[in-house]
Enzyme design. Structure first.
Site, PDB file in Angstrom:
ATOM      1  N   LYS A  86      32.079  35.947  26.707  1.00 16.34           N
ATOM      2  CA  LYS A  86      32.360  34.738  27.478  1.00 16.34           C
ATOM      3  C   LYS A  86      32.390  33.499  26.592  1.00 16.34           C
ATOM      4  O   LYS A  86      33.144  32.563  26.860  1.00 16.34           O
ATOM      5  CB  LYS A  86      31.356  34.564  28.615  1.00 16.34           C
ATOM      6  CG  LYS A  86      31.537  35.622  29.698  1.00 16.34           C
ATOM      7  CD  LYS A  86      30.944  35.227  31.028  1.00 16.34           C
ATOM      8  CE  LYS A  86      31.393  36.230  32.088  1.00 16.34           C
ATOM      9  NZ  LYS A  86      31.024  35.881  33.432  1.00 16.34           N
ATOM     10  N   LYS A  91      36.918  38.294  38.088  1.00 14.50           N
ATOM     11  CA  LYS A  91      37.355  37.242  38.999  1.00 14.50           C
ATOM     12  C   LYS A  91      37.610  35.942  38.262  1.00 14.50           C
ATOM     13  O   LYS A  91      38.346  35.096  38.745  1.00 14.50           O
ATOM     14  CB  LYS A  91      36.367  37.072  40.150  1.00 14.50           C
ATOM     15  CG  LYS A  91      34.965  36.661  39.784  1.00 14.50           C
ATOM     16  CD  LYS A  91      34.145  36.410  41.050  1.00 14.50           C
ATOM     17  CE  LYS A  91      33.062  37.440  41.227  1.00 14.50           C
ATOM     18  NZ  LYS A  91      32.010  37.333  40.226  1.00 14.50           N
ATOM     19  N   LYS A 104      38.222  44.185  31.004  1.00 16.08           N
ATOM     20  CA  LYS A 104      37.855  44.534  32.373  1.00 16.08           C
ATOM     21  C   LYS A 104      38.463  43.541  33.361  1.00 16.08           C
ATOM     22  O   LYS A 104      38.694  42.380  33.021  1.00 16.08           O
ATOM     23  CB  LYS A 104      36.338  44.641  32.529  1.00 16.08           C
ATOM     24  CG  LYS A 104      35.638  43.404  32.964  1.00 16.08           C
ATOM     25  CD  LYS A 104      34.201  43.667  33.350  1.00 16.08           C
ATOM     26  CE  LYS A 104      33.570  42.362  33.795  1.00 16.08           C
ATOM     27  NZ  LYS A 104      34.052  41.870  35.104  1.00 16.08           N
TER      28      LYS A 104
HETATM   29  P1  ATP Z   1      32.988  36.876  36.233  1.00 17.94           P
HETATM   30  O1  ATP Z   1      34.330  37.022  35.607  1.00 17.94           O
HETATM   31  O2  ATP Z   1      32.728  35.503  36.798  1.00 17.94           O
HETATM   32  O3  ATP Z   1      31.853  37.363  35.354  1.00 17.94           O
HETATM   33  P2  ATP Z   1      33.047  39.412  37.567  1.00 17.94           P
HETATM   34  O4  ATP Z   1      34.302  39.853  38.219  1.00 17.94           O
HETATM   35  O5  ATP Z   1      32.681  40.012  36.255  1.00 17.94           O
HETATM   36  O6  ATP Z   1      33.029  37.819  37.514  1.00 17.94           O
HETATM   37  P3  ATP Z   1      30.286  39.512  38.441  1.00 17.94           P
HETATM   38  O7  ATP Z   1      29.810  38.637  39.544  1.00 17.94           O
HETATM   39  O8  ATP Z   1      29.975  39.119  37.041  1.00 17.94           O
HETATM   40  O9  ATP Z   1      31.872  39.698  38.613  1.00 17.94           O
HETATM   41  O10 ATP Z   1      29.748  40.981  38.678  1.00 17.94           O
HETATM   42  C1  ATP Z   1      29.368  41.453  39.985  1.00 17.94           C
HETATM   43  C2  ATP Z   1      29.265  42.964  39.993  1.00 17.94           C
HETATM   44  O11 ATP Z   1      30.579  43.532  39.916  1.00 17.94           O
HETATM   45  C3  ATP Z   1      28.482  43.556  38.825  1.00 17.94           C
HETATM   46  O12 ATP Z   1      27.736  44.664  39.290  1.00 17.94           O
HETATM   47  C4  ATP Z   1      29.561  44.007  37.879  1.00 17.94           C
HETATM   48  O13 ATP Z   1      29.136  45.063  37.038  1.00 17.94           O
HETATM   49  C5  ATP Z   1      30.624  44.468  38.851  1.00 17.94           C
HETATM   50  N1  ATP Z   1      31.957  44.384  38.243  1.00 17.94           N
HETATM   51  C6  ATP Z   1      32.561  43.250  37.800  1.00 17.94           C
HETATM   52  N2  ATP Z   1      33.768  43.535  37.309  1.00 17.94           N
HETATM   53  C7  ATP Z   1      33.933  44.882  37.442  1.00 17.94           C
HETATM   54  C8  ATP Z   1      34.981  45.782  37.105  1.00 17.94           C
HETATM   55  N3  ATP Z   1      36.086  45.335  36.537  1.00 17.94           N
HETATM   56  N4  ATP Z   1      34.813  47.091  37.378  1.00 17.94           N
HETATM   57  C9  ATP Z   1      33.672  47.560  37.967  1.00 17.94           C
HETATM   58  N5  ATP Z   1      32.644  46.755  38.288  1.00 17.94           N
HETATM   59  C10 ATP Z   1      32.768  45.432  38.042  1.00 17.94           C
HETATM   60 MG    MG Z   2      30.937  39.294  35.235  1.00 20.70          MG
END
Ligand code: ATP
Ligand code: MG
Length: 346
Positions: free
Chosen positions: A120, A206, A203
């Protein structure tokens, strides 16, 4: 469950940041499994981690909207606020307080190994917030406040749960107590790491600047189909065996998504589509994704029509969360040697 946790009641804690709209990765890696755990009858505590979200800039009005929308996403995915505790983190101040205490337990060398911070911060590490760096000890506080024994997460959060274990073990050791359980990461299913639709090495997130990289739970059927149609792939047909997808990350990602949505194994999916190209596979995947996600997105829209009801649910969840968190925090202060004499606290 590890032997260390035998003395603790099984309890699940997990969270999602309201740092944007929920994605298919969040659904398959987290939300869908959160609902399954709730339905298995385990005590479940789920949190919209708004204090984590502000480790990168969030427009205040957007953050409020995203928090309510994420709450709607949890409920639409099957989280029942009567059976699970569902709340937003900033309403339970014990999270921020325990995070400080754990900042004094976690070691700098441990924090320096965290790959999420490196990803990040990128080349910009001198200019990101101190909060982004301290994020993992706040996450440890989230989990340990509830004496959670299991933490369902996507693959990307495994390292942070392992750090939480190290922090809990060091605390117990330094103070000669068996106070915190050593929580287990629970990483299960066919899609523990959903990849970006634009880049099979990243990955799905969001917070990715490219909306085409992800499927949002609020996307329309046309948008979902369009994003899958344009998803990066290769020109080869699908193989008969999963082995054949070893060096084809984009193809493997779409197969994993299909499997997670249909409840099949990835091998069953390739067996069925063996020899067919993406011209056939992508429309089948789009139909399946729309069929699975449409009920969730329409339920989210329905719930978002009444934000006051969402706020009421979060407020009530926060009261229930606080009833567990506050006594555990008090005990932590006492173990560490703080004088706690305010009449209202005892
Ligand atoms: P950000 O980009 O703001 O970090 P994010 O999409 O990574 O958002 P988080 O809120 O950080 O979402 O993670 C919430 C949950 O979703 C965690 O358990 C994380 O492991 C899971 N998660 C996030 N992205 C993925 C993905 N691409 N595949 C599977 N699990 C995911
Ligand atoms: Mg995340």
């Amino acid at each position: 469950m590890t032997a260390a946790n035998a003395a603790f009641t099984p309890r699940i804690f997990s969270g999602i940041q309201p740092s944007g709209g929920l994605t298919l990765g969040n659904y398959l890696g987290a939300l869908k499994r959160f609902a399954e755990k709730q339905n298995e009858g385990i005590e479940t505590v789920y949190c919209l981690v708004d204090l984590h979200a502000i480790t990168v800039w969030q427009d205040p009005q957007a953050l409020r909207h995203q928090t309510r929308e994420a709450a709607a996403g949890f409920i639409a995915s099957g989280i029942d606020p009567a059976r699970s505790i569902l709340f937003n983190q900033s309403q339970v101040s014990a999270h921020a307080e325990l995070a400080w205490l754990l900042n004094c337990v976690a070691r700098l060398g441990w924090m320096n190994r965290m790959t999420q911070f490196k990803d990040k911060a990128g080349k910009n590490s001198e200019h990101v917030s101190l909060g982004l760096y301290a994020y993992p000890s706040l996450m440890a506080a989230d989990i340990l406040l509830y004496h959670a024994t299991m933490v369902p997460v996507g693959e990307d959060q495994k390292q942070h749960v392992e750090l939480t274990r190290d922090i809990a073990a060091k605390f117990n050791h330094d103070y000669g107590v068996e106070f915190f359980p050593i929580p287990d990461p629970v990483i299960e299913g066919a899609a523990t790491r959903v990849m970006s639709l634009r880049d099979g090495s990243k990955k799905m997130s969001k917070s990715d600047p490219s909306d085409a990289s992800r499927i949002n739970l609020t996307d329309s059927a046309d948008m979902i189909a369009g994003k899958i149609r344009k998803a990066r792939t290769d020109a080869e047909p699908l193989p008969e065996d999963l082995e054949g997808l070893k060096d084809r990350p984009e193809a493997r990602n779409l197969v994993n998504i299909y499997a997670a949505l249909s409840g099949e194994t990835a091998q069953q999916v390739v067996s069925r589509f063996a020899g067919q190209g993406f011209g056939a596979f992508k429309p089948a995947l789009a139909d399946l994704a729309v069929a699975r996600l449409e009920p969730i997105s329409s339920e989210m829209t329905r719930l978002m029509a009444d934000p006051a009801e969402i706020d009421r649910i979060l407020g009530e969840g926060a009261e229930r969360a606080d009833a567990i968190a506050r006594p555990n925090l008090e005990r932590t202060y006492e173990i560490m040697g703080m004088v706690r004499s305010r009449p209202s606290r005892n």
